[in-house]
Design an enzyme around this catalytic site. Structure first.
Site, PDB file in Angstrom:
ATOM      1  N   GLU A   1      -5.380   4.016   5.545  1.00 16.40           N
ATOM      2  CA  GLU A   1      -4.956   3.652   4.087  1.00 16.40           C
ATOM      3  C   GLU A   1      -5.692   4.795   3.282  1.00 16.40           C
ATOM      4  O   GLU A   1      -4.939   5.324   2.463  1.00 16.40           O
ATOM      5  CB  GLU A   1      -5.363   2.414   3.817  1.00 16.40           C
ATOM      6  CG  GLU A   1      -4.896   1.863   2.581  1.00 16.40           C
ATOM      7  CD  GLU A   1      -6.120   1.065   1.932  1.00 16.40           C
ATOM      8  OE1 GLU A   1      -7.198   1.552   1.452  1.00 16.40           O
ATOM      9  OE2 GLU A   1      -5.800  -0.110   1.645  1.00 16.40           O
TER      10      GLU A   1
ATOM     11  N   SER B   1     -11.155  -0.714   2.547  1.00 16.27           N
ATOM     12  CA  SER B   1     -10.299  -0.798   3.864  1.00 16.27           C
ATOM     13  C   SER B   1     -10.128   0.612   4.205  1.00 16.27           C
ATOM     14  O   SER B   1      -9.438   1.547   3.470  1.00 16.27           O
ATOM     15  CB  SER B   1      -9.195  -1.452   3.759  1.00 16.27           C
ATOM     16  OG  SER B   1      -9.462  -2.801   3.332  1.00 16.27           O
TER      17      SER B   1
ATOM     18  N   ARG C   1       0.843  -1.258   0.017  1.00 14.19           N
ATOM     19  CA  ARG C   1      -0.096   0.040  -0.017  1.00 14.19           C
ATOM     20  C   ARG C   1       0.917   1.235   0.003  1.00 14.19           C
ATOM     21  O   ARG C   1       0.495   2.167   0.677  1.00 14.19           O
ATOM     22  CB  ARG C   1      -0.859  -0.051   1.133  1.00 14.19           C
ATOM     23  CG  ARG C   1      -2.129  -0.769   1.072  1.00 14.19           C
ATOM     24  CD  ARG C   1      -2.956  -0.714   0.035  1.00 14.19           C
ATOM     25  NE  ARG C   1      -4.393  -1.457   0.216  1.00 14.19           N
ATOM     26  CZ  ARG C   1      -4.183  -2.720  -0.487  1.00 14.19           C
ATOM     27  NH1 ARG C   1      -3.247  -3.280  -0.915  1.00 14.19           N
ATOM     28  NH2 ARG C   1      -5.422  -3.661  -0.156  1.00 14.19           N
TER      29      ARG C   1
HETATM   30  N1  EPU Z   1     -11.232 -11.426   9.544  1.00 11.20           N
HETATM   31  C1  EPU Z   1     -11.761 -11.551  10.967  1.00 11.20           C
HETATM   32  N2  EPU Z   1     -13.123 -11.084  11.009  1.00 11.20           N
HETATM   33  C2  EPU Z   1     -13.827 -10.492   9.899  1.00 11.20           C
HETATM   34  C3  EPU Z   1     -13.296 -10.373   8.534  1.00 11.20           C
HETATM   35  C4  EPU Z   1     -11.956 -10.805   8.339  1.00 11.20           C
HETATM   36  O1  EPU Z   1     -11.343 -11.982  11.560  1.00 11.20           O
HETATM   37  O2  EPU Z   1     -15.068 -10.046  10.160  1.00 11.20           O
HETATM   38  C5  EPU Z   1      -9.919 -11.872   9.507  1.00 11.20           C
HETATM   39  C6  EPU Z   1      -9.835 -13.225   8.799  1.00 11.20           C
HETATM   40  O3  EPU Z   1      -8.607 -14.151   9.608  1.00 11.20           O
HETATM   41  C7  EPU Z   1      -9.375 -13.048   7.406  1.00 11.20           C
HETATM   42  C8  EPU Z   1      -8.458 -11.754   7.545  1.00 11.20           C
HETATM   43  O4  EPU Z   1      -8.917 -11.279   8.614  1.00 11.20           O
HETATM   44  O5  EPU Z   1      -8.668 -14.300   7.132  1.00 11.20           O
HETATM   45  C9  EPU Z   1      -8.392 -10.998   6.407  1.00 11.20           C
HETATM   46  O6  EPU Z   1      -9.429 -10.632   5.898  1.00 11.20           O
HETATM   47  P1  EPU Z   1      -9.712 -10.181   4.369  1.00 11.20           P
HETATM   48  O7  EPU Z   1      -9.444 -11.345   3.368  1.00 11.20           O
HETATM   49  O8  EPU Z   1     -11.341  -9.784   4.183  1.00 11.20           O
HETATM   50  O9  EPU Z   1      -8.490  -9.193   3.824  1.00 11.20           O
HETATM   51  P2  EPU Z   1      -8.165  -7.822   4.770  1.00 11.20           P
HETATM   52  O10 EPU Z   1      -6.659  -7.931   5.003  1.00 11.20           O
HETATM   53  O11 EPU Z   1      -9.128  -7.361   5.805  1.00 11.20           O
HETATM   54  C10 EPU Z   1      -7.041  -6.722   2.452  1.00 11.20           C
HETATM   55  C11 EPU Z   1      -6.868  -5.744   1.598  1.00 11.20           C
HETATM   56  C12 EPU Z   1      -8.247  -5.286   1.171  1.00 11.20           C
HETATM   57  C13 EPU Z   1      -8.554  -6.621  -0.018  1.00 11.20           C
HETATM   58  C14 EPU Z   1      -8.492  -7.941   0.934  1.00 11.20           C
HETATM   59  C15 EPU Z   1      -8.357  -9.154   0.129  1.00 11.20           C
HETATM   60  C16 EPU Z   1      -5.722  -3.987   3.099  1.00 11.20           C
HETATM   61  C17 EPU Z   1      -5.870  -2.630   3.799  1.00 11.20           C
HETATM   62  N3  EPU Z   1      -6.915  -4.427   2.745  1.00 11.20           N
HETATM   63  O12 EPU Z   1      -8.274  -6.795   3.514  1.00 11.20           O
HETATM   64  O13 EPU Z   1      -8.364  -4.207   0.021  1.00 11.20           O
HETATM   65  O14 EPU Z   1      -9.489  -6.581  -0.819  1.00 11.20           O
HETATM   66  O15 EPU Z   1      -7.549  -7.913   1.642  1.00 11.20           O
HETATM   67  O16 EPU Z   1      -7.236  -9.325  -0.429  1.00 11.20           O
HETATM   68  O17 EPU Z   1      -4.842  -4.696   2.971  1.00 11.20           O
HETATM   69  C18 EPU Z   1      -8.572  -1.881   0.206  1.00 11.20           C
HETATM   70  O18 EPU Z   1      -7.359  -1.535   0.294  1.00 11.20           O
HETATM   71  O19 EPU Z   1      -9.447  -0.788   0.429  1.00 11.20           O
HETATM   72  C19 EPU Z   1      -9.182  -3.253   0.429  1.00 11.20           C
HETATM   73  C20 EPU Z   1     -10.394  -3.531   0.267  1.00 11.20           C
END
Ligand code: EPU
Length: 357
Positions: A337, A240, A167
């Site tokens: 972000e 995010s 990012r």
């Molecule tokens: N999780 C929970 N509870 C929840 C949701 C998630 O515990 O309600 C935990 C789970 O362990 C899950 C982990 O968080 O495996 C990661 O969640 P997710 O796969 O939804 O991804 P994220 O790390 O929260 C990042 C990016 C997103 C991108 C997703 C998918 C950042 C800041 N965000 O989110 O990007 O779509 O991965 O790859 O890195 C954005 O940048 O605006 C964005 C949406």
């Protein structure tokens, strides 16, 4: 050359996905590099700052508005150049990101499919090195064309020069703010291997690992996103709001000793990236937490939502409170972000003004 059409007191809220913030004192669209140059010259002549707006999906505009010139980047072009096993794609900064991804998928080209469904423009993608479902834009990018607002000339950066990390990029740094992205080059593959290692995708393709095409990946990603993100036509959001923290191994082990299930993903530099959504959900119990018009989305707590008529101030106060809670519960300092139009951008504009005087 046609004179640039500069409008006055233009509301910016409708041009952002958060739908908040005040008007721009001056506003114009730039459909070409020539218009971009004219816009910057206008700001210089008036000694006012400027900032460039893409799809408005990663920015918060202050409620008082912006006293300078907001330039909406609408430079459009898409060019596919056939090579042997690859196809080079050059797209204008003002192109819609997801429309571009859809086009590449339709041509059965490999590279951008995991990045389906992300709002915003092509020119914004490299700034924060957008990433999702195991792919970052830096993985498929060949170069970035910019207009240097200090030297008032065009430049090209290859992928190394863009200094991409999670990012982050040259274009987010204080030094890099002078470079306005005009076009982005990608290298896509005619034959390829789809990347399904990201947990949610691996689950989606659990039974059928054969004949996975970019189209199938795109459909799966769009389906996953539908479950995790609010509908942009129904409420305001910028996806995010916070970055996932990247921490030292010692700090990670310390957290794991308290929260045994905490996931951790090793980074190249030996540090560990942890999902803040997990901390917000399981440690802070903030999933779905709402205060007035602002809340953490019930399906994905990393996503901050404007449920109605929130102001930018309300959003900022809410996210400060969330950061504070994360710090108190887990000792983690978190970063936003989403960019808040403010000091950093104004400093950049001031630099430009100084250099012309
Ligand atoms: N999780 C929970 N509870 C929840 C949701 C998630 O515990 O309600 C935990 C789970 O362990 C899950 C982990 O968080 O495996 C990661 O969640 P997710 O796969 O939804 O991804 P994220 O790390 O929260 C990042 C990016 C997103 C991108 C997703 C998918 C950042 C800041 N965000 O989110 O990007 O779509 O991965 O790859 O890195 C954005 O940048 O605006 C964005 C949406």
């Amino acid at each position: 050359m046609m004179a640039l059409h500069i409008q006055e007191n233009v509301p910016l809220a409708p041009l952002t996905t958060f739908k908040t913030g005040g008007p721009a004192r001056f506003f114009c669209t730039a459909k070409s590099e020539g218009e971009l140059r004219q816009a910057i010259e206008f700001a210089r002549s008036r000694r006012i700052p400027f900032f460039v707006l893409g799809g408005g999906s990663n920015v918060l505009i202050p409620d008082r508005g912006f006293f300078g010139l907001a330039i909406k980047n609408e430079i459009k072009v898409t060019q596919f150049i056939e090579r042997r096993e690859e196809v080079s794609l050059v797209a204008g900064a003002g192109e819609n990101w997801d429309a571009l991804v859809a086009m590449t998928v339709q041509k059965n080209l490999y590279g951008l499919e995991n990045l389906s469904g992300i709002p915003g423009t092509v020119g914004a993608a490299p700034i924060q090195n957008i990433g999702a479902y195991g792919v970052e834009v830096a993985d498929v990018l060949s170069h970035v064309d910019v207009f240097d607002a200090e030297e008032m000339k065009e430049k090209r950066f290859d992928v190394q020069e863009c200094m991409f990390s999670y990012r982050n990029s040259l274009f987010k740094s204080a030094h890099g703010k002078r470079f306005i992205i005009t076009a982005v080059g990608f290298v896509l593959k005619k034959e390829g291997q789809c990347r399904i290692h990201y947990k949610d995708l691996a689950l989606a393709f659990n039974d059928t690992r054969e004949n996975i095409t970019p189209q199938k990946i795109r459909s799966a990603v769009l389906e996953i996103r539908k479950q995790k993100f609010p509908d942009l036509t129904e409420c305001g959001t910028a996806g995010s709001f916070f970055k996932n923290p990247i921490i030292d191994e010692a700090e990670y082990l310390n957290l794991v000793s308290r929260y045994r299930e905490l996931p951790g993903y090793p980074e190249k530099n030996g540090k560990i990236k942890i999902p803040l959504a997990w901390i917000l959900d399981k440690v802070c119990l903030l999933k779905g937490y709402r205060k007035g018009n602002v809340g953490l989305f019930s399906n994905q707590p990393l996503v901050v939502v404007n449920y109605g008529n929130a102001t930018t101030e309300e959003i900022i106060n809410f996210t400060r409170e969330v950061s504070q809670k994360v710090f108190e519960a887990a000792g983690l300092t978190i970063e936003s972000e989403v960019r808040i139009l403010g000091e950093i951008d104004l400093q950049f504009a001031t630099q430009v003004i100084h250099s012309s005087s």
